[in-house]
Design an enzyme around this catalytic site. Structure first.
Site, mmCIF file in Angstrom:
data_model
loop_
_atom_site.group_PDB
_atom_site.id
_atom_site.type_symbol
_atom_site.label_atom_id
_atom_site.label_comp_id
_atom_site.label_asym_id
_atom_site.label_seq_id
_atom_site.Cartn_x
_atom_site.Cartn_y
_atom_site.Cartn_z
ATOM 1 N N GLU A 174 45.907 -10.611 -16.440
ATOM 2 C CA GLU A 174 46.468 -11.965 -16.438
ATOM 3 C C GLU A 174 47.982 -11.825 -16.337
ATOM 4 O OE1 GLU A 174 45.459 -14.532 -19.781
ATOM 5 O OE2 GLU A 174 47.490 -15.326 -19.764
ATOM 6 N N GLU A 179 55.756 -19.183 -20.203
ATOM 7 C CA GLU A 179 55.135 -19.951 -21.267
ATOM 8 C C GLU A 179 56.226 -20.324 -22.268
ATOM 9 O OE1 GLU A 179 50.872 -18.524 -22.542
ATOM 10 O OE2 GLU A 179 52.165 -16.786 -22.311
#
Length: 521
Positions: A174, A179
């Site tokens: 991933e 974020e």
């Protein structure tokens, strides 16, 4: 954005995946620009635009994006249902709007959104993905966005493998382009000045083995001048080539990770193998854009939980652009945009694959740590708040000991083992270790645990010795197991399938040292 098992997590020793469906991250120290502008590096002309969405139409382009529909919670115990309703995702004034609302919603409880089992969650939001509509191996990815703020918000711009050729998350990897959690709330950054507001962004990769044996490594960054990402648009970018990834914000190159610090391990023909070359990041990935609420990270950071007064909250996306390196599109090399000031994140090299022999973990003595861990064990932390710090340090007269510092209320340290039958230790076996507490919060206690995969765990309290004094601790293994899991009614560890052979968990802030950890008859 970590979402187990479908997706999504300044430490002196390796810190790995978590106990209960969430994981900690190995962080590079935060990079800051308090008063001056960080050096920018403009991408060169070698990048060719191959896919983009400028959000200039009236609707979300269904030829480029899939809108997910589920109340799965992202695998992180998030508190939102994702819907395809226009109230949660729409295009207006040249921007994609992803809107989180405090509307209770009921929907399928699985990530694919097809289960007959329903879940009801208190909030709604949206998650878009480009799977099978925009999939790439290597390239430059630019997303200009304005992030939301408030306690409980968790925006993410990230990538998942389209084909998962190495198995389930996170063996196939991933990539988190950016974020952030709880922007503009009081920061819980260690050493921050009083009153400072949360403004960190995070660039992360997840890899290793299938959950829960996954690993992640990350870098934090603060925008120059402490500009908050929620106050305006910024361009977040990733350059990904064979064997290397680089993270940028507004053309500031702030972090680099390389293939010697990531890996994939998976079973092939029933045997564990390590993926070749730059696995798992050598396959097609697609983009995801979403705004989550609460969950294992956001709810356990800053002020905790989800602030009901913040709604609605919106992540605005101005554009998404994907470029190919024209010189070498097959490996992405030759177009790198590099700054000497960027931080190199060392990552975690692939561990040796060790198959335990028939005598592993048998009596009368099973040593877990004596100067270093047993070769079968991996040192890990459950650290959703990023407040557990572990190192091996030398102590005169003792050699190496494990030093653990916990500054929050949640988290622990543990030794993960290949799954092992410890039934023989139920008859007269003890867990023994030396313990010394340097400092602690007044009400903090110590739990010791073993588990076979949450919630199948058992725990027991141990006495805290006077500060600064070493004490030998002895725990009956049978008593520990039969004590069960205080956090899950009627659950206890399965002694025939133990995965974590020793867990130590202060219940509050504490600095402690442990040594000579063993099972003994």
């Amino acid at each position: 954005m970590n979402n187990f098992p479908y997706r999504r997590a300044v430490i002196a020793s390796a810190i790995f995946a978590a106990l209960v469906g969430c994981e900690s991250k190995i962080y590079a120290p935060i990079t800051q620009g308090p008063d001056t502008s960080s050096p920018v590096v403009r991408p060169g002309n070698g990048w060719t635009l191959v896919w983009n969405d400028e959000f200039s139409g009236e609707n979300i382009d269904s030829s480029k994006w899939n809108l997910e529909e589920n109340c799965y919670g992202g695998g992180n115990n998030e508190r939102q249902c994702y819907t395809d309703r226009e109230v949660n995702a729409f295009v207006k004034d040249g921007n994609l709007n992803i809107v989180a609302n405090d509307y209770q919603f009921t929907g399928p409880s699985d990530p694919q959104g097809v289960s007959r089992h329903m879940a009801t969650l208190p909030y709604t939001s949206a998650r878009l993905n480009s799977k099978n509509k925009g999939d790439w191996k290597y390239g430059r990815f630019e997303i200009r966005a304005k992030l939301p703020s408030g306690q409980g918000t968790w925006p993410a711009i990230w990538m998942l493998p389209t084909d998962s050729v190495y198995g389930e998350w996170a063996a196939s990897g991933e990539i988190d382009i950016v974020e952030a959690v709880n922007l503009k709330t009081p920061t819980d950054e260690l050493g921050a000045e009083p009153g400072k507001k949360e403004g960190r962004i995070h660039g992360t990769i997840h890899y290793g083995r299938q959950w829960p044996d996954n690993v992640s490594t990350a870098a934090e960054f603060e925008l120059p001048g402490h500009v908050n990402p929620a106050d305006g648009f910024h361009t977040y970018a990733l350059e990904w080539e064979e064997g290397e990834m680089r993270w940028y914000v507004d053309d500031v190159h702030y972090a680099t990770q390389r293939a010697d610090g990531w890996y994939s391990q998976y079973k092939e023909g029933g045997k564990w193998v390590t993926g070749e070359n730059d696995a798992p990041f050598n396959q097609r990935f697609h983009l995801l854009l979403n705004l989550a609420l609460g969950g294992s990270w956001a709810s356990n950071a800053n002020e905790g939980g989800v602030d009901p007064s913040i709604f609605p909250q919106t992540m605005l996306v101005d554009f998404v652009r994907v470029y190919e390196c024209a010189e070498n599109p097959q490996n992405g090399k030759g177009c790198a945009t590099v700054s000497e000031d960027a931080q190199f994140v060392a990552g975690t090299p692939a561990p040796e694959i060790i198959i335990p022999g028939p005598d592993y973990a048998t009596g009368p003595l099973f040593t877990l740590f004596d100067d270093k861990p047993d070769k079968h064990l991996r040192s890990k932390e459950y650290d959703p708040q990023f407040k557990v710090y572990t190192e091996t340090k030398a102590v005169e007269g003792r050699g190496n000991v494990l030093a653990i510092k916990k500054t929050g209320d949640v988290g622990n340290f543990y030794f993960e083992s290949p799954e092992v039958n410890l039934d023989e230790w139920m008859q007269g076996g003890e867990i023994v270790f030396d313990l010394m507490v340097e400092d602690k919060a007044p009400d903090a206690k110590i739990m010791v645990k073993v588990d076979s995969g949450w919630p199948h765990a058992s725990d027991i309290d141990v006495d805290v010795p006077p500060l600064g004094q070493w004490k030998q601790v002895r725990i009956s293994f049978a008593e520990l197991v039969e004590n069960g899991n205080r956090f899950a009614t009627d659950a206890k560890a399965n002694v025939e399938a133990i995965r974590n052979v020793f867990v130590i968990e202060p219940t509050g802030p504490m600095v402690l040292n442990i040594d000579n950890i063993r099972y003994e008859k």
